[in-house]
Scaffold this motif. Structure first.
Motif, short mmCIF file in Angstrom:
data_model
loop_
_atom_site.label_atom_id
_atom_site.label_comp_id
_atom_site.label_asym_id
_atom_site.label_seq_id
_atom_site.Cartn_x
_atom_site.Cartn_y
_atom_site.Cartn_z
N GLU A 303 -0.16 -5.40 -10.91
CA GLU A 303 0.57 -4.60 -11.90
C GLU A 303 0.66 -3.14 -11.48
N ALA A 304 -0.41 -2.61 -10.92
CA ALA A 304 -0.42 -1.21 -10.47
C ALA A 304 0.57 -1.02 -9.32
N PHE A 305 0.59 -1.96 -8.39
CA PHE A 305 1.51 -1.86 -7.25
C PHE A 305 2.97 -1.99 -7.71
N ALA A 306 3.22 -2.88 -8.65
CA ALA A 306 4.59 -3.09 -9.14
C ALA A 306 5.12 -1.83 -9.80
N ASN A 309 5.86 0.69 -6.69
CA ASN A 309 6.94 0.30 -5.81
C ASN A 309 7.00 -1.23 -5.76
N PRO A 310 8.08 -1.83 -6.22
CA PRO A 310 8.19 -3.30 -6.21
C PRO A 310 7.92 -3.92 -4.83
N LYS A 311 8.22 -3.17 -3.78
CA LYS A 311 7.97 -3.69 -2.42
C LYS A 311 6.49 -3.90 -2.19
N PHE A 312 5.65 -3.01 -2.71
CA PHE A 312 4.21 -3.15 -2.58
C PHE A 312 3.74 -4.41 -3.31
N HIS A 313 4.29 -4.64 -4.49
CA HIS A 313 3.95 -5.83 -5.27
C HIS A 313 4.34 -7.09 -4.51
N ALA A 395 -3.09 4.69 3.12
CA ALA A 395 -2.55 3.69 2.21
C ALA A 395 -3.65 3.04 1.38
N SER A 396 -4.81 2.83 1.99
CA SER A 396 -5.92 2.16 1.30
C SER A 396 -6.45 3.01 0.15
N VAL A 397 -6.67 4.29 0.42
CA VAL A 397 -7.22 5.17 -0.62
C VAL A 397 -6.16 5.47 -1.68
N PHE A 398 -4.90 5.57 -1.27
CA PHE A 398 -3.82 5.77 -2.23
C PHE A 398 -3.74 4.59 -3.20
N ALA A 399 -3.92 3.39 -2.67
CA ALA A 399 -3.89 2.18 -3.51
C ALA A 399 -5.00 2.23 -4.56
N GLU A 400 -6.16 2.74 -4.17
CA GLU A 400 -7.26 2.89 -5.14
C GLU A 400 -6.87 3.84 -6.26
N PHE A 404 -6.82 3.17 -10.25
CA PHE A 404 -7.57 4.05 -11.15
C PHE A 404 -6.69 4.51 -12.31
N ASP A 405 -5.50 4.99 -12.00
CA ASP A 405 -4.59 5.44 -13.06
C ASP A 405 -4.15 4.29 -13.95
N ALA A 406 -4.04 3.10 -13.36
CA ALA A 406 -3.57 1.94 -14.12
C ALA A 406 -4.57 1.49 -15.17
N ILE A 407 -5.87 1.58 -14.86
CA ILE A 407 -6.86 1.02 -15.79
C ILE A 407 -7.46 2.05 -16.74
N LYS A 408 -7.24 3.34 -16.48
CA LYS A 408 -7.88 4.34 -17.34
C LYS A 408 -7.19 4.46 -18.70
N ASP A 409 -5.91 4.12 -18.75
CA ASP A 409 -5.19 4.22 -20.02
C ASP A 409 -5.64 3.12 -20.98
N GLY A 410 -5.82 3.50 -22.20
CA GLY A 410 -6.18 2.52 -23.23
C GLY A 410 -7.67 2.28 -23.36
#
Length: 573
Positions: A303-306, A309-313, A395-400, A404-410
């Motif tokens: 979900e974070a990758f999508a 950038n859809p290409k990452f997903h 790319a590896s650290v950017f993915a982290e 991080f931003d994806a799960i902190k909300d909510g």
């Protein structure tokens, strides 16, 4: 969930057929081109370098298969060694090509480079290596000796550690499993796990110290033979960066150690402890029962990758669906995690040791970031896709950061505070701890002669203390913990690349949040797709940054300060 190696070879018969074909073609290549490069026309040179690349990719494919089998089963050491030996024999037939290119006149070299733009950076980098190349006869000797030098001790380290188990409350735990207990909410569990781990490695220290000394001695011999100024220089050349750039990174990081110390002082208060020990570093702030099993981690990462950038997903989905990943710990499997690039004609392979912690979630994101980078760069070919360590960690650290931003909300305030603490500690581990590793290695490799265990331990404690100051008490047990770090053995001076990648990502991620996101995603994807076909300095300059300027590294440190301020806000009542 195990990886599927059929994309490489369906069976050993197919593997051996490819090996035989590589041997025949390599001998033919040597017959056709050895001693004749200077006579080639530009179109003939293009044919020669394409065949050279194809042969190297074939050998890379063979060795990927052999290594991946060994990585998941240390009893496959003899199998791996067999193909190392066969690969080394075939590589002898190719040895002349790079040496002979560097003996051409500068006019001829420039004529060839102009005719093969796809190989421009590769060939220019080759020219920079000329002062450190030996004669073909000498290079052949080193190639022959490779299996019985550093790589032999590296294999010994891997095989030895894969067999180690740690006795904890009636169970025999792997390295990954015992170290995961350092994240337990119960301090007694953490303390006992740290003690058990120390006890487990202590009896093996003489062997581990000997292995490290042999790696040090082998590197010193090679540096002397080739004329390198110091033990770091070959790594910097591989990474396509300068000593000045690395020194700027180290200096910037060491000047900001106070951020680490201030954080851990605050963490002690939050935990209600008067004194923090090394086994408290990763203690969770709240006793959370949240588990990140592999299916949950997969969903979060996709979900974070999508969203980014859809290409990452799309690429990550292929990794999950097509057997790119070996997920869980098992007997005789190598510890840690990695993403192996394999070859452009196949796909990357990811090794994990998933134990359902939040750190495992971020490890999954990290390794898939590597895999995406490796897959995107396949179009620049085998010789161009070998990304320097400094940019390969981006790319590896950017993915982290995306996860991080994806799960902190909510999350609730308490859960978010715990997440922030975990992220800050990951940043510290990726940045400051790796600087500690680098300065420790500098001391080790600068030491005259072999080191005894007491000296290894002392250097380790001295460099670690610089980072933690008075914020963490390092016990005598911690003095032994240098001996399990695989990078010291596999890839001397590798570790600063993590620091490089961490600060670069923080600067890039700050730019991403504050700029036109669509334009950034486009530029970032192009950056990854370039692989190793351009220098790190040239690639990063496209974002307006200069990696040799200490001011650039301060941008990343500024982002850490923002993260710490946000954390502090979550700690205020």
């Amino acid at each position: 969930m195990n990886w599927d190696l059929n994309a490489l070879y369906e069976n050993e018969m197919a593997l051996d057929a490819d090996l035989s074909d590589a041997s025949v073609r390599a001998k033919s290549f040597e017959t056709v081109y050895k001693g004749k490069l200077k006579e080639l026309q530009v179109n003939e040179f293009l044919e020669s370098i394409r065949e050279y690349e194809a042969l190297n990719e074939k050998l890379g494919r063979i060795m990927t298969y052999a290594f991946l089998r060994f990585a998941t089963n240390s009893e496959q050491g003899a199998f791996y060694a067999k193909y190392q030996h066969e690969q080394s024999k075939i590589a002898e037939n190719l040895l002349f090509f790079e040496l002979e290119f560097n003996k051409l006149s500068k006019v001829k070299q420039e004529e060839f480079i102009a005719s093969v733009p796809m190989y421009k950076f590769y060939l220019e980098s080759l020219m920079e290596e000329k002062p450190y190349q030996l004669s073909q006869k000498e290079e052949r000797i080193l190639l022959k000796k490779e299996m019985t030098s550093a790589s032999a001790f590296s294999r010994l380290f891997d095989e030895h550690f894969s067999r180690l188990t740690f006795a904890y409350e009636g169970e025999k735990l792997s390295e990954e499993e015992i170290l995961s207990k350092l994240q337990d909410a119960n301090r007694e569990v953490r303390k006992k796990a740290a003690h058990v781990f120390t006890k487990g490695i202590k009896e093996h220290q003489p062997l581990l110290g000997y292995i490290f000394n042999m790696i040090k001695t082998d590197l010193a011999s090679e540096c002397e033979l080739r004329g390198y100024k110091n033990a770091e220089q070959p790594r910097h050349m591989d990474n396509k960066i300068t000593q000045k750039s690395v020194d700027a990174l180290v200096n910037s990081a060491e000047r900001s150690f106070h951020l680490v110390q201030n954080y851990y002082t605050q963490k002690a208060k939050l935990l209600g402890l008067e004194e923090l020990f090394e086994y408290d570093r990763y203690a969770p702030l709240e006793d959370s029962n949240a588990l990140y099993d592999f299916e949950t981690s997969q969903k979060i990462v996709l979900e974070a990758f999508a969203k980014f950038n859809p290409k990452f997903h799309e690429i990550a989905s292929m990794a999950f669906e097509k057997g790119w990943i070996d997920v869980f710990p098992k007997e005789r499997k190598r510890g840690g995690a990695f993403s192996h690039p394999a070859t452009p004609s196949t796909h990357p392979y990811v090794l994990l040791n998933h134990t359902n912690t939040r750190r495992d979630l971020f490890t999954l994101a990290h390794e898939l970031g590597h895999a995406i980078h490796q897959y995107l760069s396949r179009d620049v070919g085998y010789l161009g896709s070998d990304t320097p360590l400094t940019t390969s960690e981006t790319a590896s650290v950017f993915a982290e950061m995306l996860v991080f931003d994806a799960i902190k909300d909510g999350l609730s305030k308490e859960e978010k505070r715990s997440l922030y603490a975990s992220k800050i500690e990951d940043v510290f581990s990726t940045l400051y701890r790796q600087i500690n590793f680098t300065t420790f290695e500098r001391k080790v490799h600068a030491h005259e002669g072999e080191l005894d265990l007491e000296t290894f331990n002392r250097y380790w404690m001295e460099e670690s203390q610089k980072m933690f100051g008075k914020s963490i008490t390092l016990s005598k047990d911690y003095a032994l913990w240098w001996s399990y770090i695989p990078h010291f053995i596999h890839s001397p001076f590798y570790c600063y690349a993590y620091s490089y990648g961490q600060l670069l990502v923080l600067a890039l991620y700050g730019l991403y949040k504050r700029s036109d996101k669509e334009a950034f995603v486009h530029n970032y994807t192009q950056f990854l797709s370039a692989g190793g076909s351009q220098s790190p300095k040239a690639l990063i300059k496209k974002f307006g940054f200069d990696i040799e300027d200490e001011g650039f590294w301060q941008l990343g440190i500024g982002e850490i300060e923002i993260l710490l301020e946000e954390f502090k806000g979550l700690c205020d009542d």
